[in-house]
Scaffold this motif. Structure first.
Motif, short mmCIF file in Angstrom:
data_model
loop_
_atom_site.label_atom_id
_atom_site.label_comp_id
_atom_site.label_asym_id
_atom_site.label_seq_id
_atom_site.Cartn_x
_atom_site.Cartn_y
_atom_site.Cartn_z
N GLN A 438 0.94 43.58 -14.98
CA GLN A 438 0.91 42.85 -16.25
C GLN A 438 0.91 41.35 -16.00
O GLN A 438 0.16 40.61 -16.65
N GLU A 439 1.71 40.93 -15.05
CA GLU A 439 1.77 39.50 -14.75
C GLU A 439 0.45 39.01 -14.16
O GLU A 439 -0.02 37.92 -14.48
N ALA A 440 -0.16 39.85 -13.30
CA ALA A 440 -1.45 39.47 -12.72
C ALA A 440 -2.52 39.34 -13.80
O ALA A 440 -3.34 38.40 -13.78
N LEU A 441 -2.53 40.26 -14.77
CA LEU A 441 -3.48 40.18 -15.87
C LEU A 441 -3.23 38.94 -16.72
O LEU A 441 -4.17 38.25 -17.13
N ARG A 442 -1.96 38.65 -16.97
CA ARG A 442 -1.64 37.46 -17.78
C ARG A 442 -2.15 36.19 -17.10
O ARG A 442 -2.75 35.32 -17.74
N GLU A 443 -1.96 36.11 -15.79
CA GLU A 443 -2.42 34.92 -15.07
C GLU A 443 -3.94 34.82 -15.10
O GLU A 443 -4.51 33.73 -15.26
N ARG A 444 -4.65 35.95 -14.92
CA ARG A 444 -6.12 35.94 -14.94
C ARG A 444 -6.65 35.53 -16.30
O ARG A 444 -7.57 34.69 -16.41
N LEU A 445 -6.05 36.12 -17.37
CA LEU A 445 -6.50 35.77 -18.72
C LEU A 445 -6.22 34.31 -19.03
O LEU A 445 -7.03 33.63 -19.69
N THR A 446 -5.10 33.82 -18.55
CA THR A 446 -4.78 32.40 -18.79
C THR A 446 -5.82 31.50 -18.15
O THR A 446 -6.28 30.51 -18.76
N ARG A 447 -6.22 31.84 -16.89
CA ARG A 447 -7.25 31.03 -16.23
C ARG A 447 -8.58 31.10 -16.99
O ARG A 447 -9.26 30.07 -17.19
N GLU A 448 -8.96 32.30 -17.43
CA GLU A 448 -10.23 32.45 -18.14
C GLU A 448 -10.21 31.73 -19.48
O GLU A 448 -11.20 31.09 -19.88
N PHE A 449 -9.09 31.84 -20.21
CA PHE A 449 -9.00 31.17 -21.51
C PHE A 449 -9.03 29.66 -21.34
O PHE A 449 -9.62 28.94 -22.16
N ASN A 450 -8.40 29.18 -20.28
CA ASN A 450 -8.41 27.74 -20.05
C ASN A 450 -9.83 27.26 -19.77
O ASN A 450 -10.27 26.20 -20.24
N ALA A 451 -10.58 28.05 -18.97
CA ALA A 451 -11.97 27.69 -18.69
C ALA A 451 -12.82 27.72 -19.97
O ALA A 451 -13.65 26.85 -20.22
N SER A 452 -12.56 28.75 -20.80
CA SER A 452 -13.28 28.86 -22.07
C SER A 452 -12.97 27.67 -22.97
O SER A 452 -13.86 27.14 -23.66
N GLU A 453 -11.71 27.27 -22.94
CA GLU A 453 -11.31 26.13 -23.78
C GLU A 453 -12.07 24.87 -23.37
O GLU A 453 -12.50 24.08 -24.23
N LYS A 454 -12.25 24.70 -22.07
CA LYS A 454 -12.97 23.52 -21.59
C LYS A 454 -14.42 23.57 -22.04
O LYS A 454 -15.01 22.56 -22.45
N ARG A 455 -15.03 24.78 -21.95
CA ARG A 455 -16.43 24.92 -22.37
C ARG A 455 -16.56 24.67 -23.87
O ARG A 455 -17.51 24.03 -24.33
N VAL A 456 -15.64 25.21 -24.66
CA VAL A 456 -15.68 24.99 -26.11
C VAL A 456 -15.52 23.53 -26.44
O VAL A 456 -16.22 22.97 -27.32
N ALA A 457 -14.61 22.87 -25.70
CA ALA A 457 -14.39 21.44 -25.96
C ALA A 457 -15.65 20.64 -25.67
O ALA A 457 -16.03 19.72 -26.41
N ALA A 458 -16.34 21.02 -24.57
CA ALA A 458 -17.58 20.31 -24.22
C ALA A 458 -18.65 20.56 -25.28
O ALA A 458 -19.39 19.65 -25.68
N SER A 459 -18.74 21.80 -25.75
CA SER A 459 -19.73 22.14 -26.78
C SER A 459 -19.45 21.39 -28.07
O SER A 459 -20.37 20.88 -28.73
#
Length: 478
Positions: A438-459
């Protein structure tokens, strides 16, 4: 239908600020919720089963332990009765069953030597420097025979030692073999020295004065020396053994506690009855045996009640457990179990012969009439069933308790406990693994969401620029 995934996508597309850390944690937790709930439920079940199995195992162990205590303490042994109860107190060693009648004549009680020193002015009077030596042995009139096996006790006495401090040194240095104190009477202060009971515990005092010219006067250590040949007036009681006759056979004992008698009983001699032997008789302790059988039935019913609740087919924590079923079968066959394989024909050999009865509902009762008949017709045989030997009531319950606790037997409660504990350990590891995943999934999702947030911010930044340009173009067209 709106799903969690579509909601996330909408939120990301909208560009409205999202708590990505919480979102990742919630998604990870939801992903493993079903596995974690199953493992947690299993943990609760296993802990309940361990508790229930331990409860039953402990109850059986308690019965065997309590029964063993009663037997070992001699509570169930035959009682000795003396015609003259002032002469002695009688006790029966655990596991022994003396029977019949004996005669007892006590001609002498054991006692220790009591020796008084010559008088000094007061307890604080100094006694003189030197060495005082205690020797142990046998005193016969004016002669003393030292015990070569006992090391003499040498006591160093200083010039400042008083009668009172010397008394303390004698007691301490001898390890209590001689106890000393100071008594002040009409003639002054005197040491009172008392040895242990028994003729071999007599003692003499050898005084070696440190004075240049020793003299037999108060203040010189020589004044306190004593041998039976020097001054018999200071010997108040001589050390001696107890002497008695059992069935006319002369015996002695160094103390008034007499053990090792042929029938397995002991005496505490308390008075003499020279020329008037008294009778000692033994009879079975029927009231104590009846009491312990009643207690045993009550304890068995308590366990039967626990099994009925804990091993119930529906709702019982041990409903399908083989260990609980095996214990239930063992209890069901208890009344008919042979506990005295070597019993003679017609003598009691089972718990049923002692009145134990199994009822239809699985509870027990005591058939008092049957127990009374056994006590009246075979008192010795009944008494022999309550000993610490390899056969008997205690041995039967001790074996049952041990079998119930045997961890190597998968069909016993001990085996069940071992299995439950192993499963609990495996389940704990499973819960830990779920937590790691569960902790590994939480860390992976956090990294992906952070990357998505950067892409959304750029868009959004690009969109804002384009809107600004369109506004500029529109203004020119006007």
């Amino acid at each position: 239908m709106t799903t969690t995934g579509s909601s996330v996508i909408s939120a990301l597309g909208a560009g409205s600020g999202i708590d990505y850390a919480k979102l990742a944690s919630d998604l990870a937790e939801a992903s493993f919720a079903a596995q974690r709930d199953r493992a947690t439920t299993r943990k609760t079940t296993l802990e309940a089963q361990i508790s229930a199995a331990g409860q039953l195992r402990g109850a059986m162990s308690s019965i065997a332990s309590a029964l063993g205590d009663r037997v070992r303490n001699g509570d169930l042994a035959p009682r000795g009765e003396l015609g003259n109860s002032a002469v002695a107190k009688v006790a029966v060693a655990p596991g022994q069953t003396p029977r019949g009648n004996f005669s007892l004549e006590v001609t002498q009680l054991a006692q220790g030597q009591t020796l008084l020193s010559r008088s000094l002015a007061s307890p604080t009077a100094t006694v003189g420097a030197g060495t005082l030596t205690l020797r142990f042995g046998t005193i016969d009139g004016a002669s003393f025979t030292a015990d070569a096996a006992r090391t003499p006790v040498a006591i160093t006495v200083t010039a400042s030692d008083t009668l009172a401090s010397l008394a303390t040194k004698i007691t301490q240095s001898s390890g209590g073999a001689v106890t000393a104190y100071v008594a002040t009477g009409t003639g002054g202060a005197q040491l009172v020295m008392k040895g242990r009971d028994g003729a071999a515990n007599g003692f003499v005092l050898e005084a070696a004065s440190a004075a240049a010219a020793p003299s037999d006067v108060a203040g010189d250590l020589t004044y306190l020396g004593w041998t039976p040949a020097s001054s018999g007036t200071l010997l108040r009681t001589a050390a001696r053994d107890a002497a008695f006759r059992l069935d006319g056979v002369a015996m002695t004992s160094p103390t008034n506690r007499v053990s090792g008698l042929p029938a397995g009983f002991t005496f505490d001699l308390t008075a003499t009855n020279s020329g008037a032997p008294t009778t000692l008789s033994f009879a079975g302790n029927a009231s104590a045996i009846t009491g312990v059988m009643n207690d045993l039935v009550a304890a068995l019913n308590d366990i039967a009640g626990q099994i009925k609740e804990l091993a119930a087919p529906v709702g019982g924590r041990l409903g399908s457990d083989p260990g609980a079923r095996e214990l239930k079968r063992d209890l069901a066959g208890l009344a008919g179990q042979v506990v005295m394989a070597g019993a003679a024909a017609g003598e009691p050999r089972t718990l049923g012969d002692l009145g134990l009865v199994l009822e239809r509902d699985g509870t027990f009762k005591l058939d008092n009439a049957r127990l009374t008949r056994a006590l009246e017709t075979s008192p010795d045989a009944v008494g022999a069933m309550f000993t610490t030997g390899a056969s008997g009531v205690f041995a039967a319950f001790d074996r049952l308790s041990r079998d119930t606790s045997l961890a190597s037997d998968p069909g016993s409660l001990g085996g069940s406990l071992k299995r439950f504990e192993a499963e609990r350990s495996a389940n704990e590891k499973k819960l830990a693994k779920i937590a790691e995943q569960q902790e590994a999934l939480r860390e992976r999702l956090t990294r992906e969401f952070n990357a998505s947030e950067k892409r959304v911010a750029a868009s959004q930044s690009t969109l804002a620029f384009l809107r600004q340009q369109v506004d500029v173009w529109s203004a020119k067209d006007r």
